[in-house]
Write an enzyme that holds these catalytic residues in place. Structure first.
Site, PDB file in Angstrom:
ATOM      1  N   HIS A  50      -0.078   2.470  -5.005  1.00  0.00           N
ATOM      2  CA  HIS A  50       0.335   1.352  -5.867  1.00  0.00           C
ATOM      3  C   HIS A  50      -0.814   0.890  -6.761  1.00  0.00           C
ATOM      4  CE1 HIS A  50       3.216   0.731  -2.386  1.00  0.00           C
ATOM      5  NE2 HIS A  50       4.026   0.744  -3.412  1.00  0.00           N
TER       6      HIS A  50
ATOM      7  N   HIS B 117      -0.605   0.115  -1.156  1.00  0.00           N
ATOM      8  CA  HIS B 117      -1.678   1.047  -0.796  1.00  0.00           C
ATOM      9  C   HIS B 117      -2.257   1.598  -2.099  1.00  0.00           C
ATOM     10  CE1 HIS B 117       1.363   3.984  -1.771  1.00  0.00           C
ATOM     11  NE2 HIS B 117       2.168   3.459  -0.856  1.00  0.00           N
TER      12      HIS B 117
END
Ligand code: PAF
Length: 279
Positions: free
Chosen positions: A37, A34
């Site tokens: 990250h 997501h």
């Protein structure tokens, strides 16, 4: 982006980068990527020529097999995100490749793993340090990036690299939050609609405690009560809310600049953690 499947492939690829004079950043993940990250990949590009992301759902760090079974897997989606963020290499080994039949080594960091997540999830941090030691040993990056959301995990990894003389710089990236303040996590997609709404109370509590700290309140008990009062009206079950020293992770009765409020709750059967460094 090139996908690497074995430690040997990872090792040889990194060696080739070094021969070309390129520095290497590693971003270890368990996938279900997501925006939290992707901010790590973007930061990694600022620190090295080549970015290696790793995706491996590490069975050793799940003390609860249901949690492991429910961990979201979305490799195709993850590969798309990695390519959008110009990650050059993905290391994605299988469990059998990571842990051969006779695997019998464990890396255990003492002391700071006895508290907080460590006491609620026995064995969790040995699983984390064992897999991160293996990733570091095969990949030998110059830098590795981890998100601040996992505050205790970073302390454990920093302790491990210091104690084992691992020449890798650990870089801590800020927590990325949803618009309502919920810290981004791969687990958030497991929350039901109503639980997802309730989850905003976690960061609201942390913000209220920060406001009180800024207004001069120093008693940890008071700050903890503030966080708990924000969460208690929801269906979340609080595991812990503590004010800790950022290095020793020990509880502090009096808060000071730079100390950390850490918490864990169980909401809708999903374990959520968050923290805030008091300023
Ligand atoms: O933070 C995570 O996603 C994991 O704990 C890590 C560091 C990738 C080790 O499996």
């Amino acid at each position: 982006m090139q996908i690497l499947r074995t430690p040997k492939e990872l090792s040889q690829t990194v060696d080739a980068c070094r021969i070309n004079g390129q520095s290497v950043a590693m971003v270890p993940t368990m996938g279900a990527l997501h925006q939290g990250h992707t901010s790590l990949f973007d930061l990694a590009h600022q620190h090295a020529d080549v970015v290696v992301a790793t995706i491996f759902v590490n069975p050793l760090q799940f003390n609860n097999s249901v949690d492991f079974d429910k961990y979201p897997l979305q490799l195709d989606h993850d590969i798309q995100l990695l390519e959008q963020h110009a990650v050059q290499f993905l290391y994605a080994p299988t469990v059998d490749t990571m842990y051969g039949a006779n695997f019998s080594t464990s890396v255990h960091v003492g002391g700071i793993t006895d508290v907080l997540e460590g006491s609620s999830r026995p064995g969790h941090f040995s699983g984390v340090s064992t897999v991160v030691a293996k990733l570091f040993s095969a990949g030998r990056p110059d830098v590795a990036i981890f998100g601040q959301k996992d505050f205790q995990q970073i302390a454990v990894i920093q302790r491990m690299v210091a104690d084992l003389d691992i020449p890798i710089q650990i870089i801590v990236a800020p927590t990325i939050r949803e618009t309502d303040g919920l810290a981004m996590s791969s687990r958030n997609i497991r929350l039901s609609g109503s639980a997802r709404q309730e989850a905003a109370a976690i960061s609201q509590g942390l913000r209220q405690a920060q406001d009180q700290f800024a207004a001069g309140i120093r008693e940890s008990e008071h700050l903890i009560k503030t966080v708990k009062s924000a969460i208690e009206p929801t269906s979340a079950v609080i595991d812990y809310v503590n004010v800790i020293d950022s290095a020793s992770l020990r509880d502090l009765s009096t808060a000071s600049q730079g100390c950390v409020i850490v918490l864990a709750v169980l909401l809708d059967g999903v374990r959520l953690i968050d923290n805030h460094i008091l300023v």
